[in-house]
Motif scaffolding. Structure first.
Motif, PDB file in Angstrom:
ATOM      1  N   ARG A 114       0.827  -1.192   0.000  1.00 15.15           N
ATOM      2  CA  ARG A 114       0.000   0.000   0.000  1.00 15.15           C
ATOM      3  C   ARG A 114       0.870   1.255   0.000  1.00 15.15           C
ATOM      4  NH1 ARG A 114      -5.133  -1.415   3.994  1.00 15.15           N
ATOM      5  NH2 ARG A 114      -6.498  -2.134   2.340  1.00 15.15           N
ATOM      6  N   ASN A 115       0.313   2.335  -0.499  1.00 11.30           N
ATOM      7  CA  ASN A 115       1.000   3.613  -0.585  1.00 11.30           C
ATOM      8  C   ASN A 115       1.448   4.086   0.803  1.00 11.30           C
ATOM      9  OD1 ASN A 115       0.689   6.769  -0.456  1.00 11.30           O
ATOM     10  ND2 ASN A 115       1.165   6.264  -2.592  1.00 11.30           N
ATOM     11  N   ASP A 116       2.698   4.594   0.895  1.00 14.54           N
ATOM     12  CA  ASP A 116       3.228   5.046   2.182  1.00 14.54           C
ATOM     13  C   ASP A 116       2.388   6.167   2.779  1.00 14.54           C
ATOM     14  OD1 ASP A 116       5.257   3.219   2.179  1.00 14.54           O
ATOM     15  OD2 ASP A 116       6.777   4.597   1.385  1.00 14.54           O
ATOM     16  N   ALA A 117       1.960   7.095   1.934  1.00 16.05           N
ATOM     17  CA  ALA A 117       1.148   8.216   2.423  1.00 16.05           C
ATOM     18  C   ALA A 117      -0.175   7.712   3.000  1.00 16.05           C
ATOM     19  CB  ALA A 117       0.899   9.217   1.309  1.00 16.05           C
ATOM     20  N   LEU A 118      -0.784   6.723   2.339  1.00 13.46           N
ATOM     21  CA  LEU A 118      -2.031   6.149   2.837  1.00 13.46           C
ATOM     22  C   LEU A 118      -1.795   5.445   4.171  1.00 13.46           C
ATOM     23  CD1 LEU A 118      -5.013   5.442   2.547  1.00 13.46           C
ATOM     24  CD2 LEU A 118      -4.340   3.475   1.141  1.00 13.46           C
ATOM     25  N   ASN A 119      -0.703   4.697   4.268  1.00 12.55           N
ATOM     26  CA  ASN A 119      -0.374   4.037   5.532  1.00 12.55           C
ATOM     27  C   ASN A 119      -0.225   5.048   6.661  1.00 12.55           C
ATOM     28  OD1 ASN A 119      -0.396   1.306   4.793  1.00 12.55           O
ATOM     29  ND2 ASN A 119       1.729   1.327   4.112  1.00 12.55           N
ATOM     30  N   ARG A 120       0.451   6.166   6.390  1.00 14.64           N
ATOM     31  CA  ARG A 120       0.657   7.191   7.429  1.00 14.64           C
ATOM     32  C   ARG A 120      -0.663   7.842   7.817  1.00 14.64           C
ATOM     33  NH1 ARG A 120       5.239   8.326   4.206  1.00 14.64           N
ATOM     34  NH2 ARG A 120       4.142  10.085   3.220  1.00 14.64           N
ATOM     35  N   PHE A 121      -1.519   8.098   6.836  1.00 10.21           N
ATOM     36  CA  PHE A 121      -2.813   8.703   7.112  1.00 10.21           C
ATOM     37  C   PHE A 121      -3.666   7.784   7.988  1.00 10.21           C
ATOM     38  CE2 PHE A 121      -7.331   9.161   5.876  1.00 10.21           C
ATOM     39  CZ  PHE A 121      -7.545  10.448   6.336  1.00 10.21           C
TER      40      PHE A 121
END
Length: 373
Positions: A129-136
């Motif tokens: 999964r996208n890193d930005a999505l994981n952080r969000f």
């Protein structure tokens, strides 16, 4: 709530489809006596699941603004749900899955719901999964934990993972394994209409990203002329892509898509090995179902799966995204009927800890504890 009234419990799940999280939720509301249940769900749903709940006396409510990974509609969804919860006055809100868990807990806080429970069905943070999505998602999970009385995980390792990420505190967590009706699988008659020759490898689940179907096809392609076949059971958005990939790879004589089946116990009884090369999971019900059917399991070494599959005992654990070890383990099992039987028997012994009766009893204890506080 007076002493003569049944506690009112609202369950909220992102999508009411035919997956493991939905099965656990439905088993809970159908199996627990002494409560008045309502099940809420988002934009995506299967009418059969809604009808099943309503036929058994469980009220349902759709919230179309709650959508799978759609941040644009999230705030309106929270506000809409908060108004509903405030009006209905539930004693417990119990959320399931990532989006419903975040939206539902924020809404419950706004509505002043006295008891809030969240079940983690699968770890949403994954390498694919996208890193930005994981952080969000991580940020949202940390905030939502502040409005949660109990966080239920399907495995101890998932609680450890969440705590290591700074989500909640240890006193909030409790482990309740996903429950399965073990007798339905132990007594099942084999389905006679499955394609392919035995020994048969079966993969069961929604045809969607994150399940590792491509990894399985890579592994089967590398097996060459090993005896046996593979059945991929389920439906979903990847059906057409998988169908095309099977044909392009020249695997149509060995790998078969069956579509959705409502006779999973009979499918497992007609199979010899369960495979699950997922990138993210919780404690998959299908693994317990395979264990209850006496099948060895080859699955990825993630989340709660190692609490189900003891490597080398009732199956094998393999790394995510790597077709080579998956192929090696499948080759070993397909070539050795005695090994399959021995591992299947050990899995059958381990399945007892994952019964639906035990799951429902533990959730009942949790509800009673909250209501008594």
């Amino acid at each position: 709530m007076t002493g003569s009234e049944r506690p009112r419990v609202f369950h909220l799940i992102t999508r009411l489809l035919k997956g493991g999280a939905e099965a656990k939720t439905i088993a809970t509301v159908r199996g627990l006596d002494g409560y008045e249940f309502t099940v809420g769900y988002g934009a995506e749903y299967d009418p059969e699941q809604v009808n099943l709940l309503e036929r058994t006396g469980v009220a349902t409510r759709r919230f179309p603004l709650m959508r799978h990974y759609n941040p644009v509609t999230s705030v309106p969804a929270v506000l809409s749900l908060a108004r509903y919860l405030r009006r209905e006055g539930f004693d417990i809100v119990h959320t399931h899955s990532t989006e419903a868990g975040i939206i539902g807990r924020f809404a419950a806080a706004l509505a002043g719901v006295p008891n809030v429970v969240h079940t983690v069905h699968g770890v949403p943070f994954a390498d694919d999964r996208n890193d930005a999505l994981n952080r969000f998602v991580l940020t949202c999970e940390r905030q939502a934990a502040n409005y949660t009385d109990r966080i239920v995980t399907n495995a101890d390792v998932i609680a450890d993972d969440y705590l290591a990420r700074g989500i909640g505190t240890s006193d909030q967590y409790t482990t309740v394994y996903s429950g399965v009706d073990l007798d339905a699988f132990a007594d099942a008659q084999p389905a006679a209409d499955l394609p392919g020759e035995r020994p048969r490898v079966v993969m069961i689940g929604r045809l969607a990203d994150g399940k590792g179907h491509g990894v399985l096809l890579d592994a089967v392609e590398s097996l060459g002329d090993v005896e046996g076949s593979v059945c991929i059971v389920g439906d979903g958005p990847l059906y057409d892509d998988l169908d095309a990939a099977i044909a392009e790879r020249g695997l149509s004589d060995r790998v078969f898509l069956t579509g959705f089946r409502d006779d999973v116990p009979r499918v497992l009884a007609a199979s010899d090995v369960l495979v699950l090369p997922s990138f993210r999971e919780g404690t998959p019900r299908v693994i317990t179902e395979a264990m209850a059917s006496g099948l060895p399991v080859v699955a990825t070494d993630i989340a709660g799966i190692p609490e189900q599959v003891e490597d080398g005992k009732n199956g094998y654990l393999v790394p995510t995204g790597n077709s080579k070890p998956l192929a090696e383990r499948l080759r070993t099992l397909l070539a050795d009927a005695e090994l399959r039987e021995r591992m299947g028997a050990r899995g059958l012994e381990r399945a007892d800890r994952f019964s639906v009766t035990r799951m429902v009893e533990e959730l009942d204890d949790l509800y009673r504890e909250l209501l008594a506080e």
